[in-house]
Design a protein around this motif. Structure first.
Motif, PDB file in Angstrom:
ATOM      1  N   GLU A  27      22.604  14.230  16.988  1.00 20.47           N
ATOM      2  CA  GLU A  27      21.475  14.785  17.740  1.00 20.47           C
ATOM      3  C   GLU A  27      20.931  13.834  18.799  1.00 20.47           C
ATOM      4  N   GLY A  28      21.356  12.561  18.761  1.00 19.01           N
ATOM      5  CA  GLY A  28      20.989  11.662  19.851  1.00 19.01           C
ATOM      6  C   GLY A  28      19.679  10.916  19.678  1.00 19.01           C
ATOM      7  N   ASN A  29      18.844  11.302  18.700  1.00 16.46           N
ATOM      8  CA  ASN A  29      17.616  10.536  18.455  1.00 16.46           C
ATOM      9  C   ASN A  29      17.960   9.132  17.975  1.00 16.46           C
ATOM     10  N   ASN A  30      17.189   8.160  18.388  1.00 17.14           N
ATOM     11  CA  ASN A  30      17.434   6.793  17.925  1.00 17.14           C
ATOM     12  C   ASN A  30      16.462   6.434  16.801  1.00 17.14           C
ATOM     13  N   ILE A  31      16.553   7.180  15.714  1.00 16.90           N
ATOM     14  CA  ILE A  31      15.656   6.917  14.588  1.00 16.90           C
ATOM     15  C   ILE A  31      16.044   5.605  13.910  1.00 16.90           C
ATOM     16  N   GLN A  32      17.344   5.312  13.935  1.00 13.02           N
ATOM     17  CA  GLN A  32      17.790   4.041  13.364  1.00 13.02           C
ATOM     18  C   GLN A  32      17.138   2.865  14.103  1.00 13.02           C
ATOM     19  N   GLY A  33      17.010   2.998  15.421  1.00 14.81           N
ATOM     20  CA  GLY A  33      16.356   1.953  16.211  1.00 14.81           C
ATOM     21  C   GLY A  33      14.909   1.752  15.797  1.00 14.81           C
ATOM     22  N   MET A  34      14.222   2.851  15.462  1.00 15.32           N
ATOM     23  CA  MET A  34      12.827   2.746  15.022  1.00 15.32           C
ATOM     24  C   MET A  34      12.760   2.024  13.676  1.00 15.32           C
ATOM     25  N   HIS A  35      13.670   2.412  12.789  1.00 20.52           N
ATOM     26  CA  HIS A  35      13.758   1.758  11.479  1.00 20.52           C
ATOM     27  C   HIS A  35      14.005   0.252  11.657  1.00 20.52           C
ATOM     28  N   GLU A  36      14.909  -0.109  12.578  1.00 23.10           N
ATOM     29  CA  GLU A  36      15.239  -1.529  12.775  1.00 23.10           C
ATOM     30  C   GLU A  36      14.080  -2.285  13.420  1.00 23.10           C
ATOM     31  N   LYS A  37      13.379  -1.612  14.325  1.00 25.54           N
ATOM     32  CA  LYS A  37      12.199  -2.235  14.935  1.00 25.54           C
ATOM     33  C   LYS A  37      11.152  -2.560  13.864  1.00 25.54           C
ATOM     34  N   LEU A  38      10.916  -1.594  12.967  1.00 28.90           N
ATOM     35  CA  LEU A  38       9.952  -1.830  11.889  1.00 28.90           C
ATOM     36  C   LEU A  38      10.428  -2.973  10.994  1.00 28.90           C
ATOM     37  N   ALA A  39      11.736  -2.978  10.695  1.00 31.17           N
ATOM     38  CA  ALA A  39      12.295  -4.037   9.841  1.00 31.17           C
ATOM     39  C   ALA A  39      12.091  -5.406  10.487  1.00 31.17           C
TER      40      ALA A  39
ATOM     41  N   PHE B   9      16.116   4.358   5.938  1.00 27.24           N
ATOM     42  CA  PHE B   9      16.732   5.162   6.992  1.00 27.24           C
ATOM     43  C   PHE B   9      17.940   5.903   6.429  1.00 27.24           C
ATOM     44  N   TYR B  10      18.043   7.188   6.802  1.00 27.86           N
ATOM     45  CA  TYR B  10      19.169   8.026   6.362  1.00 27.86           C
ATOM     46  C   TYR B  10      19.737   8.763   7.558  1.00 27.86           C
ATOM     47  N   GLN B  11      21.059   8.876   7.628  1.00 29.60           N
ATOM     48  CA  GLN B  11      21.685   9.645   8.700  1.00 29.60           C
ATOM     49  C   GLN B  11      22.570  10.739   8.114  1.00 29.60           C
ATOM     50  N   SER B  12      22.366  11.975   8.584  1.00 29.89           N
ATOM     51  CA  SER B  12      23.167  13.117   8.138  1.00 29.89           C
ATOM     52  C   SER B  12      24.412  13.202   9.014  1.00 29.89           C
ATOM     53  N   GLU B  13      25.578  13.082   8.406  1.00 26.18           N
ATOM     54  CA  GLU B  13      26.819  13.013   9.178  1.00 26.18           C
ATOM     55  C   GLU B  13      27.199  14.354   9.794  1.00 26.18           C
TER      56      GLU B  13
ATOM     57  N   ASP C 231       0.818  -1.220   0.000  1.00 24.28           N
ATOM     58  CA  ASP C 231       0.000   0.000   0.000  1.00 24.28           C
ATOM     59  C   ASP C 231       0.853   1.272   0.000  1.00 24.28           C
ATOM     60  N   TYR C 232       1.930   1.258   0.784  1.00 24.35           N
ATOM     61  CA  TYR C 232       2.744   2.474   0.910  1.00 24.35           C
ATOM     62  C   TYR C 232       3.946   2.395  -0.021  1.00 24.35           C
ATOM     63  N   HIS C 233       4.060   3.358  -0.901  1.00 19.50           N
ATOM     64  CA  HIS C 233       5.203   3.379  -1.816  1.00 19.50           C
ATOM     65  C   HIS C 233       6.492   3.713  -1.083  1.00 19.50           C
ATOM     66  N   LEU C 234       6.397   4.483   0.009  1.00 16.14           N
ATOM     67  CA  LEU C 234       7.620   4.923   0.687  1.00 16.14           C
ATOM     68  C   LEU C 234       7.332   5.296   2.136  1.00 16.14           C
ATOM     69  N   LEU C 235       8.103   4.684   3.044  1.00 13.05           N
ATOM     70  CA  LEU C 235       8.142   5.117   4.450  1.00 13.05           C
ATOM     71  C   LEU C 235       9.602   5.453   4.713  1.00 13.05           C
ATOM     72  N   TRP C 236       9.873   6.727   5.024  1.00 10.21           N
ATOM     73  CA  TRP C 236      11.255   7.230   5.021  1.00 10.21           C
ATOM     74  C   TRP C 236      11.527   7.933   6.342  1.00 10.21           C
ATOM     75  N   MET C 237      12.710   7.721   6.924  1.00 10.75           N
ATOM     76  CA  MET C 237      13.044   8.377   8.189  1.00 10.75           C
ATOM     77  C   MET C 237      14.527   8.740   8.220  1.00 10.75           C
ATOM     78  N   GLY C 238      14.832   9.901   8.788  1.00 11.71           N
ATOM     79  CA  GLY C 238      16.226  10.341   8.838  1.00 11.71           C
ATOM     80  C   GLY C 238      16.496  11.141  10.094  1.00 11.71           C
ATOM     81  N   ASN C 239      17.783  11.290  10.417  1.00 14.30           N
ATOM     82  CA  ASN C 239      18.169  12.197  11.510  1.00 14.30           C
ATOM     83  C   ASN C 239      19.627  12.613  11.361  1.00 14.30           C
ATOM     84  N   GLY C 240      20.092  13.457  12.280  1.00 11.92           N
ATOM     85  CA  GLY C 240      21.486  13.887  12.282  1.00 11.92           C
ATOM     86  C   GLY C 240      22.303  13.005  13.207  1.00 11.92           C
ATOM     87  N   SER C 241      23.568  12.758  12.846  1.00 18.21           N
ATOM     88  CA  SER C 241      24.352  11.774  13.602  1.00 18.21           C
ATOM     89  C   SER C 241      24.693  12.244  15.011  1.00 18.21           C
TER      90      SER C 241
END
Lengths: 381, 381
Positions: B334-346, B354-358, B322-332
């Motif tokens: 900033e301390g948010n654990n967006i990668q953890g959310m991406h991995e939980k969904l996976a 998932f994208y991280q801005s260096e 149904d969803y063509h794209l679910l996308w999430m990113g953060n800055g390396s």
């Protein structure tokens, strides 16, 4: 965090009966508050401050209560838009309670004194079709940089995809920039309302910033760089990117205060490009610009007047035929003698329209009214 | 008085070799100045001030010279956009030397730390066709008021007068408003450049302010009023006033920080309207929003995750179709654990990118990069 353009719906056309927050306050900010006598009460929470004052015309020292909240009330103000500052520790700065506007050569706070009986003309109406105001960026070879202009297109521009429209180039005043006519002047609302009532021709309006340097130049380029940029870069860009009527009959220029000088210089200096010119609260500068008390302005001298701008005024009959509209206005309490300029021109047989905004000073309510009056006469020939 | 959108051309892609004025300084203002080590020096003339400081992350007391000029230099800053304040007499306020941006719930000063090797993606280019960003005003029955949105249309929108385009609804963060993606985020420049290179689909972008009250309501309406306004007023207005592709395949929603929550709520809560969703530096809020240290976020609990948003995640295969794209990113940094959310969904079989801005924090360089990366994957299915 409500949007400025929405807040203006709060500008009441009625006399103020109770103290009310100024229309430019950020969401849920009670102060500054306009009182029934049109004085304004300011309030800032700053428990650690040693002294605070409000600068609005004069300087008003604030007094602190036991919670550390500082307040001051000004004397009654005239209707309309007024920039102001807070001052603490010897520094003047914007009040964190309000939207800010580019004026005073920086981002400045402002209050609006409501009560103008005619406020409906600059208030959005639900059943009026909205034009669009868009930010456009173009490269200026004259300045060697990208520049931003704001462009208003009437509501029908996006539905009548073949129609072409006349263009008004509209300039800000000293210490302001190309955002002034949008944020302080409500040009889009004024034109939307007039066009919906059939009182103004649908037109495109283009606002530029008059601060220009020649490419590679150190320091300010002054008005000459601005005029070159307008003639060589901006007007060609607009004519090739918008559906304009690009002949001189359908191109006008107007401005306020120093922007009035800019408009007269461009419009009277380039009859091949412009057929209508207007100045709001500003004079036709011929020779040296003379401030109040510095001697009579150049247009009062017949020789200077009749030779200026390559002699555009030398043949009144030709001028009156060539120019569809020469329009000038000011506020009744600002002290400019624009009526005198109009009468001087009339004494030479040169047609112009003079308008005076009752009870307003050198401020945006004067200029909103000028745009409202001027645009109803524009492009009708 | 140069224009902000032009000043960004001054953001160098090179390492800073000499101290240089920040890109957001007003014309001819030397300070704030960014030093080679990425510390920032501030300077304010205030001969009568008793004490002044700069607030940028920490508080930096300024020292006065014999001319009454106060200066302070901060520690080195990370790349990108940083809000800051001056403080005098116990009051924090915007520096009169800079452009101001709506952030920190008021108009705030900012500095840009250049040096990002990739700055070209948000820098205007002379040979790239310019889209338009326009201010539109629409009446919201939900809120009982006029509201402003900013709408980006790609360059070809005005020349291909029959084409229809997909729409991205793009939200600001807490303390900001609908101007953020234009003035802080440079969304128009980013999309112009990507579209010119053929890397992003031409699309319309719509920015709204998330501060909403229900008509007649006292106080804040919260996110629910915002969602109602978007669904009942804004989206229908956009679809009837712009040449949109109005099916769910061609409608997306994204946002930063609290705007990421808004985007997930709208996009995951309304699969009938949206087929692509993105969050920059923000989480999918399920149940109560928990700040750092306040317990695990709701999405970490399987039961909560699989029943949230009417069970949109309950059937991963259906979700991925149904969803063509679910996308999430953060800055390396900033301390948010967006990668953890991406991995939980996976771990539940749910596809996301998932994208991280260096090297960037919770600030606009992170979000400019997120938009740059996300928009290249959007509307490609």
């Amino acid at each position: 965090m409500k949007k400025l353009i929405l807040l203006i719906t709060a500008i009441s056309a009625c006399t103020v009966m109770n103290a009310q927050p100024s229309a430019y306050n950020l969401s849920e900010r009670e102060f500054p508050k306009v009182n029934p006598d049109k004085s304004v009460t300011f309030s800032v929470s700053a428990p650690n401050a040693k002294a605070l004052s409000v600068e609005l015309g004069g300087s008003y020292p604030m007094t602190k209560d036991e919670q550390g909240v500082w307040t001051a009330t000004t004397k009654p103000q005239v209707d309309g838009f007024h920039y102001y500052s807070l001052s603490a520790g010897g520094v003047q700065f914007a009040d964190p309670s309000t939207y800010t506007f580019f004026g005073m050569s920086r981002y400045a706070s402002a209050v609006e004194i409501p009560g103008a009986a005619d406020a409906a003309f600059y208030t959005p109406k639900k059943d009026v079709a909205q034009g669009a105001v868009r930010s456009v960026t173009f490269y200026s070879d004259v300045c060697g940089e990208y520049r931003r202009a704001w462009v208003y297109t009437p509501a029908e521009y996006s539905t009548n995809s073949k129609n072409r429209y006349p263009v008004l180039y509209l300039q800000h005043g000293g210490g302001e920039d190309e955002t002034g006519w949008l944020y302080q002047g409500f040009m889009d609302v004024i034109l939307d309302n007039l066009i919906a009532e059939g009182k103004a021709e649908p037109m495109i309006i283009v606002c530029n910033c008059n601060a220009c340097n020649y490419a590679g130049q150190e320091g300010r380029g002054g008005d000459e760089a601005f005029y070159d940029m307008m003639l060589k870069d901006c007007i060609p860009f607009i004519d090739s990117n918008f559906r304009t009527l690009s002949d001189r009959d359908h191109r006008a220029v107007a401005g306020l205060s120093w922007g009035a000088k800019n408009a007269y210089d461009l419009g009277l200096g380039h009859p091949e490009l412009f057929s209508a010119v207007a100045g709001f609260s500003g004079i036709i500068v011929i020779g040296e610009f003379r401030r109040a008390g510095g001697g009579a302005p150049g247009y009062m001298n017949d020789d200077e007047l009749l030779t200026a701008f390559n002699g555009v005024f030398a043949d009144p009959e030709k001028f009156n035929k060539d120019y569809h509209l020469l329009w000038m206005g000011n506020g009744s309490v600002e002290g400019n003698n624009i009526q005198g300029m109009h009468e001087k021109l009339a004494s030479k047989g040169i047609n112009s329209v003079f308008y005076q905004s009752e009870g307003t000073a050198h401020e945006w309510l004067t200029w909103r009214r000028c745009l409202y009056e001027f645009s109803q006469k524009l492009f009708k020939f």
